[in-house]
Every structure is written in C-alpha cells, then in structure tokens.
Scaffold this motif. Structure first.
Motif, PDB file in Angstrom:
ATOM      1  N   LYS A  56       0.790  -1.233   0.000  1.00 49.34           N
ATOM      2  CA  LYS A  56       0.000   0.000   0.000  1.00 49.34           C
ATOM      3  C   LYS A  56       0.822   1.282   0.000  1.00 49.34           C
ATOM      4  N   ALA A  62       6.974  12.028   6.610  1.00 53.62           N
ATOM      5  CA  ALA A  62       7.612  12.082   7.918  1.00 53.62           C
ATOM      6  C   ALA A  62       6.539  11.781   8.958  1.00 53.62           C
ATOM      7  N   GLY A 107       7.585  13.478   3.021  1.00 54.26           N
ATOM      8  CA  GLY A 107       8.939  12.928   3.076  1.00 54.26           C
ATOM      9  C   GLY A 107       9.110  11.700   2.186  1.00 54.26           C
TER      10      GLY A 107
HETATM   11  N1  CO8 Z   1       2.919   9.838  10.125  1.00 49.35           N
HETATM   12  C1  CO8 Z   1       2.492   9.090  11.125  1.00 49.35           C
HETATM   13  N2  CO8 Z   1       1.577   8.120  11.003  1.00 49.35           N
HETATM   14  C2  CO8 Z   1       1.067   7.923   9.768  1.00 49.35           C
HETATM   15  C3  CO8 Z   1       1.473   8.680   8.669  1.00 49.35           C
HETATM   16  C4  CO8 Z   1       2.461   9.682   8.870  1.00 49.35           C
HETATM   17  N3  CO8 Z   1       2.927  10.427   7.873  1.00 49.35           N
HETATM   18  N4  CO8 Z   1       0.777   8.263   7.589  1.00 49.35           N
HETATM   19  C5  CO8 Z   1      -0.026   7.268   8.010  1.00 49.35           C
HETATM   20  N5  CO8 Z   1       0.147   7.068   9.325  1.00 49.35           N
HETATM   21  C6  CO8 Z   1      -0.539   6.092  10.171  1.00 49.35           C
HETATM   22  C7  CO8 Z   1      -1.975   6.514  10.467  1.00 49.35           C
HETATM   23  O1  CO8 Z   1      -1.989   7.416  11.530  1.00 49.35           O
HETATM   24  C8  CO8 Z   1      -2.605   5.186  10.806  1.00 49.35           C
HETATM   25  O2  CO8 Z   1      -2.266   4.836  12.112  1.00 49.35           O
HETATM   26  P1  CO8 Z   1      -3.372   4.163  13.081  1.00 49.35           P
HETATM   27  O3  CO8 Z   1      -3.736   2.877  12.401  1.00 49.35           O
HETATM   28  O4  CO8 Z   1      -2.632   3.980  14.363  1.00 49.35           O
HETATM   29  O5  CO8 Z   1      -4.504   5.118  13.129  1.00 49.35           O
HETATM   30  C9  CO8 Z   1      -1.877   4.217   9.874  1.00 49.35           C
HETATM   31  O6  CO8 Z   1      -0.679   4.876   9.460  1.00 49.35           O
HETATM   32  C10 CO8 Z   1      -2.681   3.881   8.628  1.00 49.35           C
HETATM   33  O7  CO8 Z   1      -3.048   5.110   8.016  1.00 49.35           O
HETATM   34  P2  CO8 Z   1      -4.576   5.465   7.632  1.00 49.35           P
HETATM   35  O8  CO8 Z   1      -5.523   4.759   8.507  1.00 49.35           O
HETATM   36  O9  CO8 Z   1      -4.658   6.959   7.571  1.00 49.35           O
HETATM   37  O10 CO8 Z   1      -4.628   4.823   6.160  1.00 49.35           O
HETATM   38  P3  CO8 Z   1      -5.558   5.304   4.951  1.00 49.35           P
HETATM   39  O11 CO8 Z   1      -5.416   4.258   3.909  1.00 49.35           O
HETATM   40  O12 CO8 Z   1      -6.903   5.656   5.425  1.00 49.35           O
HETATM   41  O13 CO8 Z   1      -4.851   6.653   4.424  1.00 49.35           O
HETATM   42  C11 CO8 Z   1      -3.008   8.038   3.783  1.00 49.35           C
HETATM   43  C12 CO8 Z   1      -3.555   6.612   3.883  1.00 49.35           C
HETATM   44  C13 CO8 Z   1      -3.800   8.836   2.758  1.00 49.35           C
HETATM   45  C14 CO8 Z   1      -1.535   7.923   3.337  1.00 49.35           C
HETATM   46  C15 CO8 Z   1      -3.089   8.730   5.150  1.00 49.35           C
HETATM   47  O14 CO8 Z   1      -2.520   7.867   6.135  1.00 49.35           O
HETATM   48  C16 CO8 Z   1      -2.376  10.033   5.231  1.00 49.35           C
HETATM   49  O15 CO8 Z   1      -2.877  11.036   4.748  1.00 49.35           O
HETATM   50  N6  CO8 Z   1      -1.161  10.051   5.862  1.00 49.35           N
HETATM   51  C17 CO8 Z   1      -0.400  11.239   6.039  1.00 49.35           C
HETATM   52  C18 CO8 Z   1       0.279  11.662   4.756  1.00 49.35           C
HETATM   53  C19 CO8 Z   1       1.010  12.947   4.942  1.00 49.35           C
HETATM   54  O16 CO8 Z   1       0.448  13.985   5.217  1.00 49.35           O
HETATM   55  N7  CO8 Z   1       2.359  12.899   4.770  1.00 49.35           N
HETATM   56  C20 CO8 Z   1       3.204  14.047   4.882  1.00 49.35           C
HETATM   57  C21 CO8 Z   1       3.659  14.203   6.282  1.00 49.35           C
HETATM   58  S1  CO8 Z   1       4.548  15.704   6.513  1.00 49.35           S
HETATM   59  C22 CO8 Z   1       6.067  15.383   5.864  1.00 49.35           C
HETATM   60  O17 CO8 Z   1       6.359  14.330   5.339  1.00 49.35           O
HETATM   61  C23 CO8 Z   1       7.028  16.475   6.001  1.00 49.35           C
HETATM   62  C24 CO8 Z   1       8.455  16.094   5.607  1.00 49.35           C
HETATM   63  C25 CO8 Z   1       9.440  17.148   6.048  1.00 49.35           C
HETATM   64  C26 CO8 Z   1       9.472  17.255   7.540  1.00 49.35           C
HETATM   65  C27 CO8 Z   1      10.433  18.272   8.015  1.00 49.35           C
HETATM   66  C28 CO8 Z   1      10.258  18.460   9.499  1.00 49.35           C
HETATM   67  C29 CO8 Z   1      10.898  19.618  10.075  1.00 49.35           C
END
Ligand code: CO8
Length: 256
Positions: A56, A62, A107
């Motif tokens: 997936k 991050a 990230g």
């Molecule tokens: N961080 C932490 N946990 C995450 C992340 C993440 N980026 N992505 C997913 N997870 C976790 C969820 O919280 C969930 O945990 P739990 O089962 O305990 O609730 C588990 O993974 C499964 O995720 P979902 O239930 O949300 O799965 P879906 O299929 O419904 O959705 C998505 C998948 C669309 C990928 C969704 O999980 C999502 O939107 N995730 C976040 C994506 C995101 O916004 N990424 C960018 C993060 S910011 C970043 O990367 C910045 C980089 C630079 C940082 C610099 C710092 C100074």
C-alpha cells in the motif's frame, strides 16, 4: 535494523523501509537506521533499490505524531537530519532506484526525489501535503521538486498539497516509468542489473557529472565532464571494455 529489511543479490541491494503500522512513515529512528545503512553500503554493491514494505505504501511521509510537538529548534534538528540522509542518498557513488509501491507523500516523495531513478507502480500516489499540516516540505522537497518538474508545477503541487496518481507523475516528469504493481520489483531489478553490468567507475563519474551540473554554470559543467571523461582513461575498466569490444569478447568489469 528494526525498520529496514535489506537483501543483496548479484551486487544489487534491495532496501525495504518497513514500518507497516504507520505506512512506513519516517521517524527519527527510521532516519537514523537509513543513515547508518547508507554510510555502510558494502563496496561491491553496484546499485541500490529503495522500496516500501507492503502493497500500500512506499513512505507516507515524515512521522506526523513525532512532529506534532516539535519546537522550532526541534524542527530544525528533524529537518536537518532528513535532509542530510537524503543528500547522502543522492551523493552515493552508486545509482539508487526508487521502486514506488504506493503512497509517496511528503517525506516519501522527497526520499524518492533524492534517488536517481523513479519507477512507480500503477497504484503509486504522490504529493507534498505539508501545507495542509501547517508546515512546508522540510526534507529538501521545495528544491528537488522544482528541479525535477519546474517551478510552476512544483508550486501547484506544494501550494495545493494535492495528491496525484502515477500517470500524472509520469506526465510531469516526476517518475521515469509506470509499471503494473506486480511487475514493479522485476522491472526495478532488471534495470539495476543492466546498470550493474556496466563499468562501475564510469557509472559513478556519469552520476557525479549529472548531479554536479544541477548547480554549475554551463562552461564549468562542461569542463567538469571533460575532466571526468579523461579520468576514465586511467581505469582498467576502460582498457578492458574497449579491448573486449575490439576482440568481440564479453567484458566483465572489475571496478578498477
Ligand atoms: N505519520 C504518522 N503516522 C502515519 C502517517 C504519517 N505520515 N501516515 C499514516 N500514518 C498512520 C496513520 O496514523 C494510521 O495509524 P493508526 O492505524 O494507528 O490510526 C496508519 O498509518 C494507517 O493510516 P490510515 O488509517 O490513515 O490509512 P488510509 O489508507 O486511510 O490513508 C493516507 C492513507 C492517505 C496515506 C493517510 O494515512 C495520510 O494522509 N497520511 C499522512 C500523509 C502525509 O500527510 N504525509 C506528509 C507528512 S509531513 C512530511 O512528510 C514532512 C516532511 C518534512 C518534515 C520536516 C520536518 C521539520
């Protein structure tokens, strides 16, 4: 390694980022393991393939939970760590292929962009959703995305935070090719083995030239290429490669 799975076969290393409970999101521990791995790649590895564990997600960004309580100083530290690790990937002597098997967000998109070549599965999804979380891409995404797809498209993606599918990523030049999900690793390994059959020093010099010309003005870049071209003639691989061609023999490069 708690979050990395590494397999090595025929000089090709496949590194899986494995933190399935968070869709392989990058926290400090994952980044630390990645850095240690990159710092210690054995010298006989010719190509590295980076992918995500599970069907997936490549890397879903991050770790948002870890970032949620950061102070500006903590943000500086976390951002620096990620940027440093990704730069080490980009600067590796060997080519790095990202085999993107699902979500490559934040990230995750940024680590893919630090790789030399990106192959996406049909189910891959890309995006820089940071502004929707109140931050900006912090692992060098503003720089590399603009370099790869141009400023206009980078601004569209980063300002909107929208997620794009693999076909759009291909159209804008974010990925090199899109393949069926079940064929992803075979395609990545095929390409890796083609690269691995070539002269390693020549591949390394070619990578250095292409990476350097990112930021050099034309004449400096052309002079640098000329210098690296000349250095090839100091290698045994150049002599063996050309002799084998002239004798119609198959060459095996020895990396010297
Ligand atoms: N961080 C932490 N946990 C995450 C992340 C993440 N980026 N992505 C997913 N997870 C976790 C969820 O919280 C969930 O945990 P739990 O089962 O305990 O609730 C588990 O993974 C499964 O995720 P979902 O239930 O949300 O799965 P879906 O299929 O419904 O959705 C998505 C998948 C669309 C990928 C969704 O999980 C999502 O939107 N995730 C976040 C994506 C995101 O916004 N990424 C960018 C993060 S910011 C970043 O990367 C910045 C980089 C630079 C940082 C610099 C710092 C100074």
């Amino acid at each position: 390694m708690k979050f990395l799975i590494s397999e090595i076969e025929n000089g090709i290393a496949v590194l899986k980022i494995s933190r399935p409970q968070a869709l392989n999101a990058l926290n400090t521990e994952v980044l630390a393991e990645l850095e240690e791995y990159i710092d210690n790649i054995p010298s006989d590895i010719r190509v590295l393939i980076i992918t995500g564990d599970g069907p997936k997600s490549f890397v879903a960004g991050a770790d948002i939970a870890e970032m949620s309580n950061l102070t500006p100083e903590g943000g500086l530290e976390f951002g620096r760590r990620g940027a440093r690790v990704f730069k080490k990937i980009e600067d590796l002597d060997i080519p790095v292929i990202a085999a993107i098997n699902g979500f490559a967000l934040g990230g995750g998109c940024e680590i893919a962009m630090a790789c030399d070549i990106r192959i996406a599965a049909e189910n891959a999804k890309f995006g820089q959703p940071e502004v929707g979380l109140g931050i900006i891409p912090g692992f060098s995404g503003t720089y590399r995305l603009a370099k790869l797809v141009g400023q206009g498209m980078a601004k569209d993606l980063i300002f909107s935070g929208r997620t794009i599918r693999a076909d759009e990523a291909l159209r804008i030049g974010l990925v090199n090719q899109v393949v069926k999900s079940e064929e992803l690793m075979d395609v990545a390994k095929d390409l890796a083995s083609k690269i691995a059959q070539n002269a390693p020093i020549a591949v390394k010099y070619a990578k250095q030239c292409i990476n350097q010309n990112y930021d050099m003005e034309r004449d400096t870049a052309l002079a640098f290429e000329n210098e690296m071209f000349a250095k090839c003639f100091a290698t045994e691989d150049q002599k063996n490669g050309m002799n084998a061609f002239l004798k119609k023999e198959k060459v095996i490069f020895i990396n010297k």
